[in-house]
Design an enzyme around this catalytic site. Sequence first.
Site, mmCIF file in Angstrom:
data_model
loop_
_atom_site.group_PDB
_atom_site.id
_atom_site.type_symbol
_atom_site.label_atom_id
_atom_site.label_comp_id
_atom_site.label_asym_id
_atom_site.label_seq_id
_atom_site.Cartn_x
_atom_site.Cartn_y
_atom_site.Cartn_z
ATOM 1 N N SER A 26 0.866 -1.182 0.000
ATOM 2 C CA SER A 26 0.000 0.000 0.000
ATOM 3 C C SER A 26 0.901 1.230 0.000
ATOM 4 O O SER A 26 1.066 1.913 0.998
ATOM 5 C CB SER A 26 -0.921 -0.005 1.220
ATOM 6 O OG SER A 26 -0.188 0.093 2.415
ATOM 7 N N HIS B 87 -3.159 -6.207 2.626
ATOM 8 C CA HIS B 87 -2.261 -7.215 3.201
ATOM 9 C C HIS B 87 -2.958 -8.549 3.468
ATOM 10 O O HIS B 87 -2.307 -9.514 3.862
ATOM 11 C CB HIS B 87 -1.643 -6.705 4.515
ATOM 12 C CG HIS B 87 -0.781 -5.506 4.319
ATOM 13 N ND1 HIS B 87 -0.344 -4.727 5.356
ATOM 14 C CD2 HIS B 87 -0.261 -4.956 3.197
ATOM 15 C CE1 HIS B 87 0.402 -3.732 4.893
ATOM 16 N NE2 HIS B 87 0.462 -3.844 3.586
ATOM 17 N N GLU C 247 -4.602 -2.412 9.248
ATOM 18 C CA GLU C 247 -3.843 -2.855 10.419
ATOM 19 C C GLU C 247 -4.557 -2.539 11.741
ATOM 20 O O GLU C 247 -4.971 -1.411 11.971
ATOM 21 C CB GLU C 247 -2.455 -2.191 10.432
ATOM 22 C CG GLU C 247 -1.706 -2.460 9.142
ATOM 23 C CD GLU C 247 -0.352 -1.763 9.057
ATOM 24 O OE1 GLU C 247 0.193 -1.355 10.113
ATOM 25 O OE2 GLU C 247 0.152 -1.625 7.927
ATOM 26 N N GLU D 212 1.687 -9.290 7.236
ATOM 27 C CA GLU D 212 2.472 -8.785 8.366
ATOM 28 C C GLU D 212 2.325 -9.663 9.600
ATOM 29 O O GLU D 212 2.638 -9.253 10.723
ATOM 30 C CB GLU D 212 2.098 -7.322 8.654
ATOM 31 C CG GLU D 212 2.441 -6.434 7.455
ATOM 32 C CD GLU D 212 2.389 -4.945 7.735
ATOM 33 O OE1 GLU D 212 1.835 -4.543 8.786
ATOM 34 O OE2 GLU D 212 2.899 -4.175 6.893
ATOM 35 N N ASP E 157 -4.106 1.359 11.525
ATOM 36 C CA ASP E 157 -3.690 1.933 10.248
ATOM 37 C C ASP E 157 -4.705 1.503 9.207
ATOM 38 O O ASP E 157 -4.557 0.456 8.584
ATOM 39 C CB ASP E 157 -2.280 1.463 9.850
ATOM 40 C CG ASP E 157 -1.859 2.027 8.488
ATOM 41 O OD1 ASP E 157 -2.620 2.850 7.925
ATOM 42 O OD2 ASP E 157 -0.783 1.646 7.982
ATOM 43 N N GLU F 39 -3.283 5.886 12.037
ATOM 44 C CA GLU F 39 -2.385 6.233 10.924
ATOM 45 C C GLU F 39 -3.164 6.177 9.624
ATOM 46 O O GLU F 39 -3.997 5.276 9.430
ATOM 47 C CB GLU F 39 -1.242 5.203 10.912
ATOM 48 C CG GLU F 39 -0.346 5.243 9.687
ATOM 49 C CD GLU F 39 0.587 4.027 9.655
ATOM 50 O OE1 GLU F 39 0.852 3.431 10.709
ATOM 51 O OE2 GLU F 39 1.036 3.671 8.557
ATOM 52 N N ASP G 220 1.321 8.672 6.719
ATOM 53 C CA ASP G 220 2.261 7.733 6.093
ATOM 54 C C ASP G 220 2.297 7.983 4.582
ATOM 55 O O ASP G 220 3.231 8.600 4.072
ATOM 56 C CB ASP G 220 1.835 6.286 6.423
ATOM 57 C CG ASP G 220 2.600 5.220 5.662
ATOM 58 O OD1 ASP G 220 3.633 5.543 5.047
ATOM 59 O OD2 ASP G 220 2.163 4.045 5.678
ATOM 60 N N LYS H 297 9.732 5.433 6.912
ATOM 61 C CA LYS H 297 10.169 4.219 6.212
ATOM 62 C C LYS H 297 11.365 4.565 5.339
ATOM 63 O O LYS H 297 11.250 5.399 4.434
ATOM 64 C CB LYS H 297 9.038 3.705 5.325
ATOM 65 C CG LYS H 297 7.809 3.167 6.067
ATOM 66 C CD LYS H 297 6.638 3.035 5.110
ATOM 67 C CE LYS H 297 5.486 2.246 5.695
ATOM 68 N NZ LYS H 297 4.238 2.427 4.913
ATOM 69 N N HIS I 93 8.484 -1.008 9.306
ATOM 70 C CA HIS I 93 8.808 -2.031 8.311
ATOM 71 C C HIS I 93 7.944 -1.803 7.073
ATOM 72 O O HIS I 93 7.133 -0.882 7.043
ATOM 73 C CB HIS I 93 8.520 -3.425 8.897
ATOM 74 C CG HIS I 93 7.055 -3.649 9.181
ATOM 75 N ND1 HIS I 93 6.464 -4.882 9.243
ATOM 76 C CD2 HIS I 93 6.037 -2.761 9.410
ATOM 77 C CE1 HIS I 93 5.184 -4.752 9.483
ATOM 78 N NE2 HIS I 93 4.898 -3.497 9.594
ATOM 79 N N LYS J 2 6.891 0.045 14.415
ATOM 80 C CA LYS J 2 5.960 -1.044 14.104
ATOM 81 C C LYS J 2 6.628 -2.011 13.137
ATOM 82 O O LYS J 2 7.283 -1.604 12.177
ATOM 83 C CB LYS J 2 4.627 -0.526 13.558
ATOM 84 C CG LYS J 2 4.658 0.152 12.206
ATOM 85 C CD LYS J 2 3.232 0.376 11.691
ATOM 86 C CE LYS J 2 3.214 0.700 10.211
ATOM 87 N NZ LYS J 2 1.866 0.830 9.660
HETATM 88 P P1 PGA Z 1 3.073 -1.250 3.112
HETATM 89 O O1 PGA Z 1 2.219 -1.168 4.436
HETATM 90 O O2 PGA Z 1 4.459 -1.649 3.472
HETATM 91 O O3 PGA Z 1 2.341 -2.290 2.299
HETATM 92 O O4 PGA Z 1 3.029 0.117 2.473
HETATM 93 C C1 PGA Z 1 2.691 -0.583 5.625
HETATM 94 C C2 PGA Z 1 1.914 0.648 6.014
HETATM 95 O O5 PGA Z 1 1.021 1.097 5.280
HETATM 96 O O6 PGA Z 1 2.188 1.214 7.050
HETATM 97 ZN ZN ZN Z 2 0.628 2.872 6.782
#
Ligand code: PGA
Ligand code: ZN
Length: 423
Positions: free
Chosen positions: A40, A153, A163, A204, A242, A286, A313, A338, A366, A389
């Site tokens: 995502s 996911h 999430e 995840e 999230d 998030e 994010d 990230k 991650h 996270k």
């Molecule tokens: P992604 O998901 O690594 O698939 O982008 C993680 C997130 O959205 O925080």
């Molecule tokens: Zn996110």
Amino acid sequence: PIAAIDAMEILDSRGVPTIKARVVLQSGASGAAAVPSGASTGSEEAVELRDGDPHRYFGKGVRKVVAHVQGEIAKGLVGRNALDQQAIDARLIELDGTPNKARLGANALLAVSMATARAAAVERDLPLYRSLGVGKADLLPMPMFNVLNGGLHAPSSSMDFQEFMLVPLGAPGFTEAVRYAAETFDALRKLLQSMGHSTSVGDEGGFAPRLGNGNAAACELIVRAIERAGYRPGIDLAIALDPAATSFYQEGEYRLTRSGHQRYSSEQMIDLYADWLSAYPIVSIEDGMAEDDWSGFAQMTRRLGERIQIVGDDNFVTNVRFIQRGIDEGTANASLIKLNQIGTVSETVEAVQLCQRAGWRTVISHRSGETEDPFIADFAVAVDAGQMKSGSLSRSERLAKYNRLLEIDAELGERARFVNPYR
Ligand code: PGA
Ligand code: ZN
């Protein structure tokens, strides 16, 4: 100085190619690192380059990226001082020459940037979290464990939201925090089993069941699991979400297709979150809004930002340009961080420091496609991030990060600090 740089194609936790690089110094010290990959993703992320050759891995091979490291990047970095991370990263950016790292690939640049940091740590004979030399490096991050997976996911789950995370905010230290969460995860498994639900996991490592009323039922289940494990919801363990709302935002509305086909405006989504805050012990949301919905984000921060952490994010993509705009417009009060969204270690550090100067909190993260490399664990401690996270308490690519933090916690001993960031 750097003597040689090599790279190879390996596979991430989804079985998709990614790159691992090794940097060797003239002293003989060396370091290796592997790059993760998101599902995502934010549209403004630095470019993850892939071969596009349909005959290999459906186009997802990274042989070109490997060749860029072995060729141009190695040539441009050999002889340079690996102990000067900023200069190395500036050189990488210069070699690429594009604003979004599209030519050589952000994955190529980041693999080398991280491997150089590792080699430098070996050269200095310091653990990575101290060698990076950014913060005081004694603060263990509050972990967020993604125990129920939905969205992109876990496409077969009933949750539109991506999430549902456990935050052991009442734990006295990091090592205890892991235990609180692992016991609750176990209780959650038993609860799902007793209800006849699937306990197979998503990308995840969280469970991905088909619950009746998807999103809300997930929060209810987590509260029950916390209680069943013998903890107090909201005091020992709380919930972080999230939704990754970009993934269900279409034509200006939020479409919760898996849980009842409802369509929401930004305001209605915020109403929904506000209701949930009264019903469940939620401390952080998030990407509650889509990456393009900056006004929705600002509205959400105005309405809920005093009560909970609002994390951006997909809208910030670890890029100081977007984070600065967020600070100016009051779009959030925290940022996800990230490394592969921006593509070098130094730029990631800058993003963290910008947040810290503005009084924003940071969550090191991650990606849904991960490797066994625990780099982010050391990174989170190095920059005094405060939160991290790394998925659930299953799948070793997730646990690699938590296990590395357990080591760091033991190594720091009495000096380790652990702070509830939501107080
Ligand atoms: P992604 O998901 O690594 O698939 O982008 C993680 C997130 O959205 O925080
Ligand atoms: Zn996110």
